[in-house]
Write an enzyme that holds these catalytic residues in place. Sequence first.
Site, PDB file in Angstrom:
ATOM      1  CD  GLU A 305      46.669  32.790  37.212  1.00 50.77           C
ATOM      2  OE1 GLU A 305      47.461  33.534  37.801  1.00 50.77           O
ATOM      3  OE2 GLU A 305      47.004  31.688  36.719  1.00 50.77           O
ATOM      4  CE  LYS A 370      49.635  33.714  41.592  1.00 48.03           C
ATOM      5  NZ  LYS A 370      49.831  33.499  40.134  1.00 48.03           N
ATOM      6  CB  CYS A 420      48.384  29.927  39.009  1.00 47.01           C
ATOM      7  SG  CYS A 420      49.335  29.303  37.597  1.00 47.01           S
TER       8      CYS A 420
END
Length: 562
Positions: A305, A370, A420
């Site tokens: 990321e 995301k 994440c």
Amino acid sequence: MADTEEVATAEPDARQTSRITRVGRALVNRLPVLSVTIVAGLALCASFPPFGWWYSAILAFALLGWVLTRPSTTVVGGLGYGLLFGLAFYLPLLPWISGLVGALPWLVLSLAEALFPALFALLAVYVRRLPGWPLWFAGLWSALEWLKSTVPFGGFPWGVVGFSQTESPILPLAYIGGAPLVSFAVVLLGFSVSAMTLAIIGWWRRDAATRAAAPPAVVLPGLCICLVLLGTALAWPHVRKSGVGAGDDPLVTVAAVQGNVPRLGLEFNAQRRAVLDNHVRETLRLAEDVRAGRAPQPMLVIWPENSSDIDPLANADAAQQISTAAAAIDAPILVGGVFAAPGYSRANPISTNSVIVWNPGTGPADRHDKQIIQPFGEYLPWRSFFSRLSPYAERAGYFVPGHGSGVVRAAGVPVGITTCWEVIFDRASRESVRNGAQLLAVPTNNATFDEAMSEQQLAFARLRAVEHDRYVVVAGTTGISAVIAPDGRELARTRFFEPAYLDQQIRLKTALTPATRFGPFVEAVLVAIGVAGVLGAILHNGAFARLRGRRSATDDGTEGAT
């Protein structure tokens, strides 16, 4: 008159002194219980990385069970003990937050999370009179974990007990019911151990005739322990077989690149080009090792990321750098980047935190935006309100959630992406696998945190591997990057804060585990056990009967007799 004034002044002083004395005496009397509560919270914290003493979680709930089932513990007392337990757990678990935004948000978050154990303990004291209380306690804990993973602002699952068990022999239960079932099993074990111990001690303190007439009540807690062990034994062969690579699943080689950042801290975002250059450089080193025969040729490469915070779709120089790396390694690269969202402007700089597949020769292809974004980090809820409370508020980003299946295709391989923060949430990886992912990737950026946080996050990925019977590749900017087998073992890992790459052969898997298929239903059953415990306690403790009696007395005018 002077004597009267002196007496009048002395009376409030005496009352104040008496009040302080009573409070001090009460505190001293409760000091052993308070100490045990604090030890229980610290023991639960120690079960998580970086300590990883998984068995201390069982001890934690055994001690907490003693505190909450003491006859002198009232409902209000349970609330206080639960809050103290929660603070002793969360304060040492979450200090890495203070490195980003200072001590106050860390303390506020710890206090907010401690409210959930406080609510659990309040309800547990009310439920403890039911036969088989360890089962109802475990169900209540499952209900509170579901609640804390849902509210507020989408929830904060950090600290879910199941994630502390990645080195535990009961980890295979994740194959059946994911993190909720592992949490339930640990809590049930702890409370069952407490119930058995208390029953045996109480039985031993009786006289010989009473002991001979009535054996200790250990059947129900013993049965609970046996059920946990039986479930683990049934799941273990499936997890072990997959972990050793048995089967006909196709073999592929996957690489993860950890380029590193110039230095830790918030300043790294001002050095976006240096971060991109680091990942390009490390990928070129991998390509050189492949040509020299020191590393196998990967089918695809995973970058972390924020490995390119410079938008390569808008910046030709960044695009050229990534294309150079992809051509050198002759494989698609999954690049973590930040992209302008529709409606972007200087006044409203909304963006997506995305992973984009960058093919050699042809450039950008599939993309995952995301979907579960971090409140107070990637975006600021109620921005106008919180901006007035803290100078750190404006550091929060303007990210917006994306939409999609959670799967991208790279070199023909369907890869599930949980970027994440997403890996913490059960639904993210589950939806990726249900949508066809044969491999899970966790690109992450821990550059603003410390190694303890990275170790804790890695534990989430290890449980996901068992939960969904998938190999998991974690790629971090600063670490810890790792390749994880479907049994939760780390096949390879990097050190924290170093440039490195991992190049590992894995298997692409297609089978769906019971947890993948039925995980939400399992969690619903566990939550229902807790709700049933509360309803049963209401009936068992006579609340409805007393209410009904008062109403009857009022109706016939004989309330005094009632």
